[in-house]
Design a protein around this motif. Structure first.
Motif, PDB file in Angstrom:
ATOM      1  N   TYR A   2     136.082  -1.503  -6.267  1.00 55.60           N
ATOM      2  CA  TYR A   2     136.061  -2.767  -5.521  1.00 55.60           C
ATOM      3  C   TYR A   2     134.749  -2.880  -4.727  1.00 55.60           C
ATOM      4  N   TYR A   3     134.349  -1.772  -4.096  1.00 58.67           N
ATOM      5  CA  TYR A   3     133.100  -1.762  -3.339  1.00 58.67           C
ATOM      6  C   TYR A   3     131.915  -2.090  -4.251  1.00 58.67           C
ATOM      7  N   PHE A   4     131.891  -1.474  -5.429  1.00 57.93           N
ATOM      8  CA  PHE A   4     130.790  -1.739  -6.352  1.00 57.93           C
ATOM      9  C   PHE A   4     130.749  -3.215  -6.751  1.00 57.93           C
ATOM     10  N   ALA A   5     131.924  -3.806  -6.976  1.00 57.96           N
ATOM     11  CA  ALA A   5     131.969  -5.217  -7.358  1.00 57.96           C
ATOM     12  C   ALA A   5     131.368  -6.095  -6.267  1.00 57.96           C
ATOM     13  N   LEU A   6     131.709  -5.797  -5.016  1.00 59.69           N
ATOM     14  CA  LEU A   6     131.173  -6.589  -3.898  1.00 59.69           C
ATOM     15  C   LEU A   6     129.682  -6.320  -3.699  1.00 59.69           C
ATOM     16  N   LEU A   7     129.267  -5.080  -3.934  1.00 64.20           N
ATOM     17  CA  LEU A   7     127.845  -4.741  -3.820  1.00 64.20           C
ATOM     18  C   LEU A   7     127.025  -5.532  -4.836  1.00 64.20           C
ATOM     19  N   LEU A   8     127.522  -5.620  -6.047  1.00 63.07           N
ATOM     20  CA  LEU A   8     126.829  -6.385  -7.089  1.00 63.07           C
ATOM     21  C   LEU A   8     126.794  -7.863  -6.760  1.00 63.07           C
ATOM     22  N   LEU A   9     127.891  -8.372  -6.224  1.00 60.10           N
ATOM     23  CA  LEU A   9     127.932  -9.791  -5.845  1.00 60.10           C
ATOM     24  C   LEU A   9     126.947 -10.069  -4.715  1.00 60.10           C
ATOM     25  N   GLU A  10     126.890  -9.154  -3.755  1.00 60.56           N
ATOM     26  CA  GLU A  10     125.978  -9.307  -2.626  1.00 60.56           C
ATOM     27  C   GLU A  10     124.522  -9.296  -3.079  1.00 60.56           C
ATOM     28  N   ASN A  11     124.254  -8.613  -4.183  1.00 57.99           N
ATOM     29  CA  ASN A  11     122.885  -8.527  -4.702  1.00 57.99           C
ATOM     30  C   ASN A  11     122.616  -9.554  -5.805  1.00 57.99           C
ATOM     31  N   ASP A  12     123.382 -10.647  -5.780  1.00 55.20           N
ATOM     32  CA  ASP A  12     123.180 -11.765  -6.715  1.00 55.20           C
ATOM     33  C   ASP A  12     123.305 -11.340  -8.174  1.00 55.20           C
ATOM     34  N   LEU A  13     124.304 -10.531  -8.449  1.00 59.82           N
ATOM     35  CA  LEU A  13     124.593 -10.129  -9.827  1.00 59.82           C
ATOM     36  C   LEU A  13     126.057 -10.468 -10.135  1.00 59.82           C
ATOM     37  N   PRO A  14     126.395 -11.767 -10.124  1.00 63.16           N
ATOM     38  CA  PRO A  14     127.805 -12.162 -10.264  1.00 63.16           C
ATOM     39  C   PRO A  14     128.422 -11.768 -11.603  1.00 63.16           C
ATOM     40  N   GLU A  15     127.622 -11.754 -12.687  1.00 61.22           N
ATOM     41  CA  GLU A  15     128.180 -11.419 -13.997  1.00 61.22           C
ATOM     42  C   GLU A  15     128.688  -9.970 -14.020  1.00 61.22           C
ATOM     43  N   TYR A  16     127.875  -9.055 -13.473  1.00 63.90           N
ATOM     44  CA  TYR A  16     128.310  -7.662 -13.404  1.00 63.90           C
ATOM     45  C   TYR A  16     129.532  -7.521 -12.490  1.00 63.90           C
ATOM     46  N   SER A  17     129.476  -8.192 -11.362  1.00 63.69           N
ATOM     47  CA  SER A  17     130.589  -8.137 -10.414  1.00 63.69           C
ATOM     48  C   SER A  17     131.873  -8.645 -11.058  1.00 63.69           C
ATOM     49  N   GLN A  18     131.757  -9.730 -11.797  1.00 60.70           N
ATOM     50  CA  GLN A  18     132.917 -10.321 -12.470  1.00 60.70           C
ATOM     51  C   GLN A  18     133.553  -9.327 -13.443  1.00 60.70           C
ATOM     52  N   ARG A  19     132.709  -8.596 -14.155  1.00 61.47           N
ATOM     53  CA  ARG A  19     133.239  -7.625 -15.122  1.00 61.47           C
ATOM     54  C   ARG A  19     134.037  -6.528 -14.416  1.00 61.47           C
ATOM     55  N   LEU A  20     133.523  -6.042 -13.298  1.00 64.91           N
ATOM     56  CA  LEU A  20     134.256  -5.008 -12.569  1.00 64.91           C
ATOM     57  C   LEU A  20     135.565  -5.542 -11.996  1.00 64.91           C
ATOM     58  N   LEU A  21     135.534  -6.750 -11.477  1.00 66.96           N
ATOM     59  CA  LEU A  21     136.747  -7.339 -10.909  1.00 66.96           C
ATOM     60  C   LEU A  21     137.815  -7.545 -11.984  1.00 66.96           C
ATOM     61  N   GLN A  22     137.385  -7.958 -13.161  1.00 66.95           N
ATOM     62  CA  GLN A  22     138.335  -8.125 -14.259  1.00 66.95           C
ATOM     63  C   GLN A  22     138.908  -6.768 -14.675  1.00 66.95           C
ATOM     64  N   GLN A  23     138.077  -5.744 -14.686  1.00 66.48           N
ATOM     65  CA  GLN A  23     138.560  -4.400 -15.007  1.00 66.48           C
ATOM     66  C   GLN A  23     139.604  -3.945 -13.980  1.00 66.48           C
ATOM     67  N   LEU A  24     139.350  -4.257 -12.723  1.00 59.11           N
ATOM     68  CA  LEU A  24     140.303  -3.891 -11.678  1.00 59.11           C
ATOM     69  C   LEU A  24     141.653  -4.563 -11.891  1.00 59.11           C
ATOM     70  N   LEU A  25     141.621  -5.853 -12.262  1.00 57.44           N
ATOM     71  CA  LEU A  25     142.871  -6.578 -12.514  1.00 57.44           C
ATOM     72  C   LEU A  25     143.630  -5.998 -13.704  1.00 57.44           C
ATOM     73  N   GLU A  26     142.895  -5.549 -14.699  1.00 62.27           N
ATOM     74  CA  GLU A  26     143.554  -4.935 -15.857  1.00 62.27           C
ATOM     75  C   GLU A  26     144.238  -3.628 -15.465  1.00 62.27           C
ATOM     76  N   LYS A  27     143.588  -2.862 -14.576  1.00 59.04           N
ATOM     77  CA  LYS A  27     144.166  -1.590 -14.141  1.00 59.04           C
ATOM     78  C   LYS A  27     145.300  -1.806 -13.139  1.00 59.04           C
ATOM     79  N   GLN A  28     145.160  -2.816 -12.273  1.00 52.80           N
ATOM     80  CA  GLN A  28     146.145  -3.066 -11.221  1.00 52.80           C
ATOM     81  C   GLN A  28     146.517  -4.553 -11.214  1.00 52.80           C
ATOM     82  N   PRO A  29     147.327  -4.976 -12.166  1.00 50.54           N
ATOM     83  CA  PRO A  29     147.660  -6.406 -12.257  1.00 50.54           C
ATOM     84  C   PRO A  29     148.379  -6.954 -11.031  1.00 50.54           C
TER      85      PRO A  29
END
Length: 575
Positions: free
Chosen positions: A294-321
């Motif tokens: 979750y931290y990595f996803a927010l770090l990527l979003l904070e650094n203007d990398l929304p596509e990477y952040s989105q991928r991590l967030l989707q992975q999180l939802l798959e692991k913890q629906p």
């Protein structure tokens, strides 16, 4: 629940003897020769139990069994002083800790340490309470005793409270630790705590010297590396920090904080792909903490990398629906990408958690037209029905949405209905005051005064009432200054309060002082209203050219702004 531990055997055995003696006496008639004089209390000998003490302690035990812990505690405190017994004082301390009563924990543990002067635990307990209450100077001598006797866990107490210390107190603790540990770089726990204190003292160069000494002894020790890398980051040298972290990770490959800092420093160094690769390597490990992902996803979003952040967030939802929190940031990403319906769906899924209210606020912001009022009303009503405990907050969000659509009268009606039907609320009154128009100044002041009576210590309300008095009640300008001063004591860096202070000082004719506050406010928050105030104060101080230039720049950015127009009118009226 019975939490009192068994008393010393002396008490238990004596109680048994007393009980059996009483029983035996009841079976036989007392001889006439037996004296019937009143029972004489045996004298109290420190460290020993007399009959009165036994009775008191047994009564305390019974009270504990029956859940009357306050009564038990009072008896133990009383007997701790009477008997001067460390075990009794310790028992009192444990009960007070169970009751979460810091005042009586402090009293009991003080007795405990008095009767057991070599015991470290009661000193540690006392220091912990004093530190958490901000009584740093009182805690210092206790911590010194603990540390001198080898209780190095006391360093953790200092570390956790370092940020709350004044620079003067932090300096005292730094000197204390330096005196105990000397300049021995191998005492890394002392060294790291001293580093934190030096940072509180805003002495980064001295902190660097200590950290470098420690790194010569343990070049890959994680805490040393993390602190040194942070200082490199602050010095705009992320590459140097990155080199340290990557070397440390060779010895600590599963250290989550090192991995997090490595990703941060890679991003700061402009190594986006390398950062993404490093993050992927961590999150693909078995048993990785979802919070790190979750931290990595927010770090990527904070650094203007929304596509990477989105991928991590989707992975999180798959692991913890069942974890709906990633939906908030997925909604933010979708909103920024212009995918309105997708963003709305994500936001409305965030029913609970720290972002629930903000998610609903963002959902409302996706309705951008006044004709959508019926849809928004239904959305709010549905949310209130499912979350009645949030009715006040949701009402305020709805009123603010109506205000943005220029549906001011409807917003006031909604707020008035809530004020009349919900428990007294400073927030509802404040919100209604903030959407009032200048011709409703009396109503505005009435709401703010009532809100202030409900929450007299709120800096937000103090500032709002003070500033409104400055605008609409010139005969109460001193009261306005008093309120704004109180707000500024609580929030000395808040640009809104700095602006208010500058403006009330201007109204008091203290323009040189006003300039300082307004300039600080404008540097932090270059809002048109702050600019307008700053322009007028500069003009009053005779700095007309600077004032004209600043006003012109503002008009070029927002030519129709009412506050800047007020500044134009004010300058036109000057001779």
């Amino acid at each position: 629940m019975y939490i009192l531990r068994t008393l010393p055997k002396l008490i238990s055995v004596t109680a048994l003897l007393l009980a059996s003696g009483c029983a035996q006496q009841s079976l036989t008639q007392a001889p006439e020769s037996v004296s019937t004089r009143p029972f004489e209390v045996s004298p109290q000998v420190p460290g020993e139990l007399n009959a009165d003490s036994l009775y008191d302690l047994l009564s305390a035990e019974l009270a504990g069994k029956q859940g009357r812990f306050d009564e038990a505690l009072e008896a133990y405190l009383r007997q701790a002083e009477a008997t001067q017994d460390a075990a009794v004082a310790e028992r009192a301390t444990r009960i007070a800790q169970f009751l979460r009563d810091p005042k009586r924990v402090l009293a009991a543990s003080t007795l405990w340490s008095r009767y057991a002067p070599d015991a470290l635990e009661p000193l540690h307990i006392q220091a912990n309470i004093l530190l958490h209450e901000g009584r740093f100077e009182e805690a210092a001598p206790l911590l010194e005793k603990v540390l001198q006797q080898g209780g190095d866990e006391a360093l953790t107490l200092i570390t956790t409270q370092a940020d709350q210390m004044s620079p003067e107190v932090a300096g005292q603790y730094y000197q204390l630790l330096t005196r105990i540990s000397g300049d021995d770089p191998e005492r890394l726990d002392y060294l790291l705590t001293r580093v934190l204190l030096l940072q509180r003292l805003q002495q980064p160069d001295a902190a660097v010297v200590l950290l470098d000494q420690g790194l010569q002894v343990e070049p890959t020790q994680a805490e040393l590396v993390l602190q040194r890398a942070e200082l490199y980051r602050r010095q705009d040298q992320p590459e140097k920090g990155l080199a340290l972290v990557q070397k440390a990770m060779q010895d600590n490959p599963n250290h989550s904080r090192l991995a997090a800092v490595q990703a941060q420093l890679l991003l700061l160094s402009g190594q986006t792909e390398e950062a993404w690769t490093a993050i992927q390597q961590v999150v693909e490990q078995e048993g990785v903490d979802p919070q790190l992902e979750y931290y990595f996803a927010l770090l990527l979003l904070e650094n203007d990398l929304p596509e990477y952040s989105q991928r991590l967030l989707q992975q999180l939802l798959e692991k913890q629906p069942d974890n709906l929190q990633p939906h908030f940031y997925l909604g933010v990403i979708a909103q920024e990408q212009g995918h309105r319906q997708q963003a709305l769906d994500h936001f409305l899924l965030v029913e609970d958690g720290p972002n629930a209210v903000q998610a609903f606020s963002r959902a409302l912001s996706l309705y951008e037209q006044p004709h959508q009022v019926a849809e928004v009303e239904l959305l709010v009503e549905d949310h209130v029905a499912r979350h009645p405990q949030r009715r006040e907050t949701l009402t305020i969000l709805y009123a603010e949405w109506l205000q943005r659509q220029d549906l001011i009268d409807t917003a006031r009606e909604i707020l008035t209905d809530a004020i009349n039907n919900l428990p007294p609320s400073a927030n509802l009154l404040y919100t209604r005051a903030m959407i009032a128009t200048p011709d409703q100044s009396e109503s505005m002041l009435a709401d703010l005064r009532k809100a202030h009576s409900l929450e007299p210590d709120s800096a937000m309300i103090q500032n709002a009432l003070g500033y409104t008095l400055t605008l609409y009640a010139p005969d109460q300008i001193e009261r306005a200054h008093q309120l704004i001063s109180l707000a500024l004591e609580q929030e000395p860096s808040d640009p809104a309060i700095l602006d208010s202070m500058g403006w009330v000082l201007h109204k008091l004719g203290r323009n040189r002082e006003a300039l300082n506050f307004l300039q600080r406010a404008f540097d932090t928050y270059p809002d048109p209203e702050v600019r307008s105030h700053l322009v007028q104060v500069l003009w009053a101080l005779g700095e007309q050219e600077t004032a004209r230039k600043m006003l012109q720049e503002g008009l070029e950015q927002t030519p129709d702004n009412l506050h800047l127009q007020e500044a134009v009118d004010a300058l036109d009226e000057q001779p």
